[in-house]
Design an enzyme around this catalytic site. Structure first.
Site, short mmCIF file in Angstrom:
data_model
loop_
_atom_site.label_atom_id
_atom_site.label_comp_id
_atom_site.label_asym_id
_atom_site.label_seq_id
_atom_site.Cartn_x
_atom_site.Cartn_y
_atom_site.Cartn_z
CG ASP A 158 -0.44 -0.19 2.53
OD1 ASP A 158 0.46 -1.03 2.67
OD2 ASP A 158 -0.89 0.49 3.48
CG HIS A 159 3.07 2.36 2.88
ND1 HIS A 159 3.00 3.50 3.66
CD2 HIS A 159 2.21 1.47 3.45
CE1 HIS A 159 2.15 3.29 4.65
NE2 HIS A 159 1.66 2.07 4.56
ZN LIG Z 1 0.10 0.76 5.34
ZN LIG Z 2 2.60 -1.36 6.55
#
Ligand SMILES: [Zn+2]
Ligand SMILES: [Zn+2]
Length: 273
Positions: A64-65
């Site tokens: 997600d990053h």
């Molecule tokens: Zn995250």
């Molecule tokens: Zn994380």
């Protein structure tokens, strides 16, 4: 120093909260922290072309990053930027970038075919250790370890400029090192993942909802914890991010304000803090 929240969400797609990302600008310096889903579009939304981003900081290697680092890298190149993109991140970042370029090798080659065979996208990777990782006349960036086991190492970043200081937690459970490193910071952007609200994810590998909550809580900071962290760090302003689709701003204000007496902001996408 200007800081814009580009994405305040978490892994689940949410058009109102894109994947985690922040932009830090200090006169000549511009740093993008994390590349969550939608980051290139969010940059354009605030008037910054991907062509004009030269530095990316990665807090940790959770998808997600990092998921849109590839989109940013390729788009920046397709739009004509031949200068290298500097990617700063934990060990594993070099492998990640190499794999990304290999994955897109066909695309890069066929585009070069009608672009005078210009070189492909250039990336300079800086794998970081805790401590000062960048210093200019306007900005000092310090990387510090946070606790996001089993993701190791995972970093937070502190930005010190002439007028103010800003820290970004990345993903972490309540962390003593973060409290020490962020002491007295003007603005603390801290993750606040309300895992107790999430329904059981069928097929997600958790035998029960209780187990899911316990496992997620072991490496994230919950709403009833984040105010204590910010108070102990003596942050002047606390900004909540990494919010779920079920996070309710009014409820977060109420819960977090029990422990934190400073200025409290529930982050929203494209908000300047
Ligand atoms: Zn995250
Ligand atoms: Zn994380």
């Amino acid at each position: 120093m200007r800081v814009t929240l580009l994405g305040t969400g978490f892994p689940r797609p949410n058009p109102k909260r894109r994947g985690p990302s922040q932009l830090v600008e200090a006169r000549g310096d511009r740093f993008l922290v994390d590349c969550g889903s939608g980051v290139a579009c969010q940059l354009v939304s605030i008037g910054v072309s991907p062509v004009d981003v030269h530095h990316v900081l990665i807090t940790h290697h959770h998808s997600d990053h990092t998921i849109d680092l590839g989109h940013l890298l390729l788009t920046r190149w397709i739009m004509g930027q031949n200068a290298p993109l500097h990617v700063w991140g934990p060990s594993g970042t070099r492998q990640y970038v190499d794999d990304l370029l290999r994955l897109h090798d066909y695309d890069i080659e066929v585009r070069r075919h009608h672009q005078d065979q210009r070189p492909g996208p250039r990336v300079e990777v800086h794998e970081i250790a805790p401590g000062v990782i960048y210093e200019s006349s306007q900005l000092r960036i310090t990387a510090f370890l946070v606790e996001h086991f089993p993701v190791e190492p995972a970093f937070g970043f502190r930005f010190d400029g002439p007028e103010r200081s800003v820290a970004i937690s990345g993903d972490t459970r309540p962390c003593e090192n973060l409290i020490a490193q962020c002491r007295g910071v003007d603005v603390l952007i801290h993750e606040c993942t309300d895992v107790t609200k999430l329904p059981l994810n069928p097929g997600g590998g958790y035998p029960s909802r209780e187990v899911q909550v316990a496992r997620l809580a072991s490496y994230h900071t919950l709403p009833d914890q984040v105010g204590k962290v910010a108070a102990r760090a003596e942050a002047k302003t606390l900004v909540l991010s990494h919010l779920t689709h079920l996070s309710e701003p009014a409820e977060l204000q109420r819960v977090v304000a029990r422990d934190f007496g400073g200025k409290l902001i529930v982050g929203e996408d494209l908000m300047e803090v």
